[in-house]
Design a protein around this motif. Structure first.
Motif, PDB file in Angstrom:
ATOM      1  N   GLU A 142       0.867  -1.260   0.143  1.00 38.86           N
ATOM      2  CA  GLU A 142      -0.122  -0.005   0.529  1.00 38.86           C
ATOM      3  C   GLU A 142       0.728   1.115  -0.119  1.00 38.86           C
ATOM      4  N   ALA A 143       1.287   1.961  -1.422  1.00 38.04           N
ATOM      5  CA  ALA A 143       1.965   3.227  -1.540  1.00 38.04           C
ATOM      6  C   ALA A 143       1.359   3.671  -2.194  1.00 38.04           C
ATOM      7  N   ASP A 144       2.347   5.289  -2.715  1.00 39.38           N
ATOM      8  CA  ASP A 144       1.587   6.326  -2.806  1.00 39.38           C
ATOM      9  C   ASP A 144       1.216   5.603  -4.824  1.00 39.38           C
ATOM     10  N   HIS A 145       0.687   5.881  -5.534  1.00 38.74           N
ATOM     11  CA  HIS A 145       0.312   5.793  -7.043  1.00 38.74           C
ATOM     12  C   HIS A 145       1.431   5.558  -8.006  1.00 38.74           C
ATOM     13  N   LEU A 146       1.865   7.200  -7.813  1.00 43.76           N
ATOM     14  CA  LEU A 146       3.453   6.968  -8.335  1.00 43.76           C
ATOM     15  C   LEU A 146       4.556   6.028  -7.686  1.00 43.76           C
ATOM     16  N   LEU A 147       5.052   6.478  -7.179  1.00 50.76           N
ATOM     17  CA  LEU A 147       5.955   5.382  -6.182  1.00 50.76           C
ATOM     18  C   LEU A 147       5.577   4.444  -6.880  1.00 50.76           C
ATOM     19  N   VAL A 148       4.865   3.732  -7.270  1.00 45.03           N
ATOM     20  CA  VAL A 148       4.437   2.189  -7.984  1.00 45.03           C
ATOM     21  C   VAL A 148       4.555   2.299  -9.260  1.00 45.03           C
ATOM     22  N   VAL A 149       4.146   4.072  -9.465  1.00 51.18           N
ATOM     23  CA  VAL A 149       4.446   3.415 -10.943  1.00 51.18           C
ATOM     24  C   VAL A 149       6.448   4.197 -11.838  1.00 51.18           C
ATOM     25  N   ALA A 150       6.894   3.976 -11.408  1.00 49.64           N
ATOM     26  CA  ALA A 150       8.322   4.678 -10.707  1.00 49.64           C
ATOM     27  C   ALA A 150       9.153   3.076 -10.231  1.00 49.64           C
ATOM     28  N   LEU A 151       8.116   2.708  -9.496  1.00 48.47           N
ATOM     29  CA  LEU A 151       9.184   1.498  -8.961  1.00 48.47           C
ATOM     30  C   LEU A 151       8.653   0.318 -10.476  1.00 48.47           C
ATOM     31  N   SER A 152       7.927   0.004 -10.761  1.00 48.68           N
ATOM     32  CA  SER A 152       8.109  -0.381 -11.341  1.00 48.68           C
ATOM     33  C   SER A 152       8.444  -0.152 -12.937  1.00 48.68           C
ATOM     34  N   GLY A 153       8.725   0.397 -13.666  1.00 46.44           N
ATOM     35  CA  GLY A 153       9.169   1.592 -15.263  1.00 46.44           C
ATOM     36  C   GLY A 153      10.902   1.275 -14.747  1.00 46.44           C
ATOM     37  N   PHE A 154      11.368   1.604 -13.249  1.00 49.15           N
ATOM     38  CA  PHE A 154      12.769   1.454 -13.102  1.00 49.15           C
ATOM     39  C   PHE A 154      13.135  -0.159 -13.413  1.00 49.15           C
TER      40      PHE A 154
END
Length: 422
Positions: A134-146
């Motif tokens: 459960e984390a911020d949406h942008l953080l999840v997108v950034a982590l997935s992209g990285f």
């Protein structure tokens, strides 16, 4: 020989591998990938609600496809994309992308499959991260992209670099092989030219020695025959003929020594020159230069006089004004007349001989004509090697001239040659 073309007793690389080491590496990577996918297949079986053995078997089959990476790199990458939702095949995907980028597959196919892998990895990572953490949406997108970029871009870039380097090395090797073949061909041609030059030089030396020795010795034999015939009847004339024989022998020895001296000088080992290499005089040029100092047209009168002294009736006719000709032209003209007179001594004893020399605008012509034998003079018994006319023809044609020889209507023989002045 074996069926694979290798030396008997040494097994060649199996199947599609170029080297045995490649086969060992691929089998090893396939085994590691199979173990990894089998381990990840346990979790996949639990999520999918299938028996664990099925998940393990599925993982083993998926991971083992990495063995085919050199043969079918596109299929390996597609398998990696297909099993991405099952969260398995990390090694399979990374090595498959590297192999695809380094292979000869068209770049558009590589870019398409790399983009598909990037998108699949991003989607799978995004869905799993969002459901587990459960984390911020942008953080999840950034982590997935990285993670997607880290698992896709480096293998592709490294594969492109290795492929370009391999093609460069192959190109350099092909160029090296091509240069080696060209050098070998040039060396063969140089050896052929050197051998041709040696043959030409030997032929030229043989002609020179034939002209020098044959003419002098022929006159010596003629004088010796006359000396034998008149020794008892005319001692004074016999003494004169004996003196002429001696002079002829000494002249022949002198010319022969000069020629042999040139040959010995040409055979000496070449020492480091004391002057710049550009000014060094090659042996072949030095040898050719020594012949340029040979006889000239001004010595034809002396040559004809020697034949007259041997008892031959020789008439010399000169047309036109003499000019300055090249040394090889004068020498060739002299040798043609000399050899023709020698043939007259051999084959036409007692015949009348006419020597004609014509100076024209851009050429010099010479002709030696003998009439039929009178039947009174005895044959001198001189041997004939059959090389006289051949040598004359080669000399004249070598300078771009015209040579004609053959019998005359009166029963004699005629030798004619025309040489360009230059």
């Amino acid at each position: 020989m074996t069926s694979t073309g290798d030396v008997e007793g040494r097994a060649g690389p199996p199947l599609w591998w170029a080297r045995r080491r490649d086969a060992v590496v691929d089998v090893g990577l396939g085994a590691v990938s199979a173990v990894e996918c089998a381990w990840e297949g346990v979790a996949f079986a639990g999520e999918a609600g299938v028996p664990t053995a099925v998940g393990v078997l599925f993982g083993l089959l998926v991971g083992a496809t990495l063995v085919l990476r050199r043969r079918w790199p596109v299929a390996v990458v597609l398998v990696g994309i297909a099993v991405a939702p099952a969260a398995m095949g990390f090694l399979l995907g990374v090595v498959g992308l590297y192999t695809l980028a380094s292979s000869e597959v068209p770049r558009r196919i590589t870019a398409t499959l790399a983009s598909m892998t990037l998108a699949a990895t991003f989607v799978v990572m995004y869905l799993r991260t969002r459901s587990d953490v459960e984390a911020d949406h942008l953080l999840v997108v950034a982590l997935s992209g990285f993670v997607a970029v880290a698992l896709t871009v480096p293998p592709v870039l490294f594969g492109l670099y290795i492929g370009a380097r391999r093609r460069l090395m192959e190109s350099l090797q092909e160029r090296a092989d091509s240069l080696e073949r060209e050098l070998s061909l040039l060396a063969d041609r140089a050896e052929e030219r050197a051998e041709w030059a040696r043959k030409e030089e030997r032929t030229r030396i043989a002609r020179e020695m034939h002209d020098v020795v044959a003419h002098r010795v022929s006159l010596m034999v003629v004088h010796a025959a006359a000396l034998e015939a008149i020794a008892a009847k005319d001692p004074a004339r016999a003494a004169k003929n004996a003196a002429l024989v001696g002079d002829m022998g000494r002249q022949a020895l002198t010319e022969l020594r000069e020629m042999l001296g040139v040959l010995r000088a040409a055979e000496q080992p070449v020492r480091p020159p004391l002057r710049p290499a550009a000014q060094a005089r090659p042996v072949s040029v030095a040898l050719a230069g020594s012949f340029d100092d040979g006889p000239s047209l001004d010595e034809l009168e002396v040559l004809v006089g020697q034949s007259r002294a041997a008892g031959m009736a020789v008439e010399m006719v000169v047309h036109g004004e003499g000019a300055a000709y090249a040394a090889e032209v004068e020498q060739t003209a002299y040798r043609v007349v000399q050899e023709a007179l020698t043939n007259c001594h051999k084959h036409a004893p007692g015949a009348r001989v006419t020597v004609r020399l014509a100076h024209r605008d851009r050429e010099v012509a010479m002709q030696v004509v003998n009439g039929p034998c009178d039947g009174k003079a005895a044959e001198p018994g001189l041997p004939s090697g059959g090389n006289g006319l051949v040598g004359m023809r080669e000399r004249v044609l070598g300078l771009g001239g015209v040579f004609v020889s053959g019998p005359t209507d009166e029963g004699g023989f005629k030798v004619s040659a025309v040489l360009p002045a230059g």
